[in-house]
Design an enzyme around this catalytic site. Structure first.
Site, short mmCIF file in Angstrom:
data_model
loop_
_atom_site.label_atom_id
_atom_site.label_comp_id
_atom_site.label_asym_id
_atom_site.label_seq_id
_atom_site.Cartn_x
_atom_site.Cartn_y
_atom_site.Cartn_z
N ASP A 99 -5.67 5.24 -5.74
CA ASP A 99 -5.42 3.73 -6.04
C ASP A 99 -6.60 2.80 -5.59
OD1 ASP A 99 -3.95 1.32 -6.54
OD2 ASP A 99 -2.37 2.69 -6.31
N ASP A 201 -6.18 -1.39 -9.17
CA ASP A 201 -4.97 -2.39 -8.95
C ASP A 201 -5.26 -3.47 -9.49
OD1 ASP A 201 -2.53 -2.66 -6.87
OD2 ASP A 201 -3.97 -4.12 -6.31
N GLU A 254 -4.34 -1.14 -13.64
CA GLU A 254 -3.16 -1.80 -13.75
C GLU A 254 -3.51 -3.34 -14.44
OE1 GLU A 254 0.37 -3.69 -11.10
OE2 GLU A 254 -1.67 -3.73 -10.45
N HIS A 323 6.05 2.02 -8.41
CA HIS A 323 6.63 1.54 -6.98
C HIS A 323 7.00 -0.08 -6.88
CE1 HIS A 323 2.38 0.49 -7.37
NE2 HIS A 323 2.30 -0.34 -6.16
N ASP A 324 6.45 -0.56 -8.13
CA ASP A 324 6.75 -2.22 -8.14
C ASP A 324 7.81 -2.52 -9.05
OD1 ASP A 324 4.38 -2.72 -6.59
OD2 ASP A 324 3.31 -2.69 -8.54
#
Ligand code: GLC
Ligand code: CA
Length: 545
Positions: A99, A201, A254, A323-324
């Site tokens: 990430d 990210d 993302e 994970h969000d």
């Protein structure tokens, strides 16, 4: 034939290290824990692991606040552990992507500390602006329901730093070429170790084109000044040329708030910026306006959105969880007695769409949203901020809790359920976040022991997808978007497959005219109707029209 780029033929599995496997009983997942599960991941047919951040971090946002990009967070282990993970994964033919969080650092990063100590060089690494006549530099909003400006240094100076996320995540100043050079250096550091790329990210907000006031809106006022700006495109193209092109590696961005044309630009092969993007529109099909206001899930909205992206973008990332996001089986099915079959349907669907399939840990056993009783049991900073904000707006507690309970990111972050043993096989200690009490039933060991388990279906779909040119390379065409039934066709060199999903607890008719041989389903045997949450892949008989 397979796709020439390895990431187009890969199944990606996301690990949220904190919640995956704890090797030393401190209640926090760690790298040795991940190493101990590599054989399991291999058995699923995972090709690439996306590792959520493992860098040094004060953990305000669970590692998305990085204080040292070239070191490992001590709770997760050491750099030697990381090197071992990489080597052990490689030995099993599994690649790892990191990430890459470069919109912001932690406020405990040395750069920010030196900026606070007054070093001009480092002040220029961040976005520090003067307030205007006792007011904030502008009227922007913040992703975590907070104010994005925090006083910087001596209040007399009326300076503020920008943080689109938590106040412990100051945004980097991408106008500064030194920031660019630092990030290139960090990327090379990990690529030289042998990582296969990055999940970048919130990458499409890194470059703020202007700092003018934004058009007032419900959330994220100011976003028109920083979402997918020309400056961002320029930086991504440069990172590609200066760094990525020298490695056999890929990037998946993302990209928040993107629409199809923006995503097309970001992944355009000619422009050469990112390989893939995570878009969010299909994650918004059960909300009104902002994500904290959930509405009843209407399958048709999801189908329309999937079709729009499948036809609008040449290559998608296919995902229903990360994970969000709340857990997909809770969100898009009734769960309960339909948990298993519904999980399989979503997995079948994800493998059948055109693009690279991503799965999130626990999805392969149908893990559900967490079972939290109150905000005290929730750790996520975003949830706590939302509660504060809602409180300041006079929203009463039961209502606030209802919003947060449904939407909190901790729903997906509860510890992985490996077995029915105490601590769910995740930890021998006290877990950092409450384990879902359904772990005695929903766990890897149980599921593996069940020949009709979700994992067994996952593996079958995964193997089938890899062996099928139609599913890996074929085109996409929607055939039917009904109240509950979705059907689409994939086609490659004249060969076709049709995927059908029934998003309902009730039996439903097959869409008109679809007949053929059943290739894979989450049910046994033939039936004239689609059964609850049935997923089926059909090889169509060519019918005369
Ligand atoms: C991304 C991450 C999320 C994090 C945020 C700020 O959206 O997925 O977990 O909080 O960026 O880094
Ligand atoms: Ca641990």
């Amino acid at each position: 034939m397979s796709q020439s780029k390895f990431w187009k033929n890969s199944t990606v599995y996301q690990i949220y290290p904190r919640s995956f496997c704890d090797s030393n009983g401190d209640g926090v997942g760690d790298i040795p824990g991940i190493i101990s599960k590599l054989d399991y991941l291999k058995s699923l047919g995972v090709d690439v692991i996306w590792l959520s951040p493992v860098y040094k971090s004060p953990n305000d946002d669970n590692g998305y606040d990085i204080s040292d990009y070239k070191d490992i967070h001590e709770e997760f282990g050491t750099m030697a552990d990381f090197d071992e993970l990489l080597a052990e994964a490689k030995a099993r033919g599994i690649k790892i992507i990191m990430d890459l969080v470069i919109n912001h650092t932690s406020d405990e990063h040395e750069w920010f500390e030196r900026a606070k100590a007054g070093e001009e060089k480092y002040k220029n690494y961040y976005i520090i602006k003067k307030g205007k006549n006792g007011k904030l530099p502008n009227n922007w909003g913040n992703f975590f329901a907070d104010c994005p400006w925090e006083p910087f240094g001596d209040p007399k100076n009326e300076e503020y730093y920008l943080h689109l996320f938590s106040k412990k995540q100051p945004d980097l100043n991408w106008y500064n070429p030194e920031v660019y050079r630092e990030i290139c250096d960090i990327m090379r550091f990990w690529l030289d170790k042998g990582v296969a790329g990055f999940r970048c990210d919130v990458i499409n907000v890194i470059f703020k084109e202007s700092f003018a006031d934004g058009k007032k809106q419900l959330a994220l006022t100011g976003k028109e000044h920083y979402v997918s700006t020309d400056g961002c495109h320029r930086i991504l193209a440069s990172l590609r040329r200066d760094v990525m092109d020298n490695y056999d590696a890929f990037t998946v961005g993302e990209t928040v708030l993107v629409n199809v044309p923006m995503a097309r630009d970001l992944t355009d092969v000619e422009r050469d910026e990112l390989d893939m993007v995570f878009a969010f529109e299909h994650m918004e099909c059960d909300q009104i306006g902002v994500k904290w206001f959930k509405t009843k899930f209407k399958p048709k909205r999801l189908m329309k959105c999937l079709t729009k992206w499948q036809t609008g973008l040449d290559w998608n990332t296919c995902y229903f969880e990360n994970h969000d996001q709340p857990r997909s089986v809770t969100r898009f099915t009734e769960g309960g007695e339909f948990r298993k079959v519904g999980s399989k349907m979503l997995i079948g669907l994800n493998f059948s769409l055109r693009g690279t399939p991503f799965f999130y840990q626990g999805q392969e056993i149908g893990m559900t949203n967490g079972a939290f009783n109150s905000l005290d049991e929730i750790m996520d900073i975003e949830s706590h901020n939302v509660d504060k904000m809602a409180k300041s707006l006079g929203i009463i507690q039961p209502f606030r809790w209802n919003l947060i309970n449904k939407t909190s990111r901790d729903n997906a972050r509860t510890p992985m359920q490996w077995s029915a043993a105490e601590g769910a096989g995740f930890t021998s200690g006290t877990p950092w976040l409450k384990i879902h009490p359904n772990f005695t039933e929903v766990n890897v060991e149980n599921d593996l022991a069940d020949k009709d388990g979700i994992i067994a279906f996952f593996k079958r779909m995964n193997e089938f997808k890899k062996s099928s040119d139609v599913l890996t390379c074929g085109s996409f065409k929607s055939l039917h978007e009904g109240r509950s039934v979705y059907a689409f066709e994939r086609e490659y060199e004249g060969e076709k497959l049709i995927a059908i999903c029934n998003f309902s607890t009730k039996r439903a008719a097959f869409p008109d005219g679809i007949i053929g041989e059943r290739i894979i389903s989450n049910y046994y045997g033939e039936d004239k109707k689609l059964r609850p949450y049935e997923f089926v892949l059909i090889k169509p008989e060519e019918t005369k029209k």
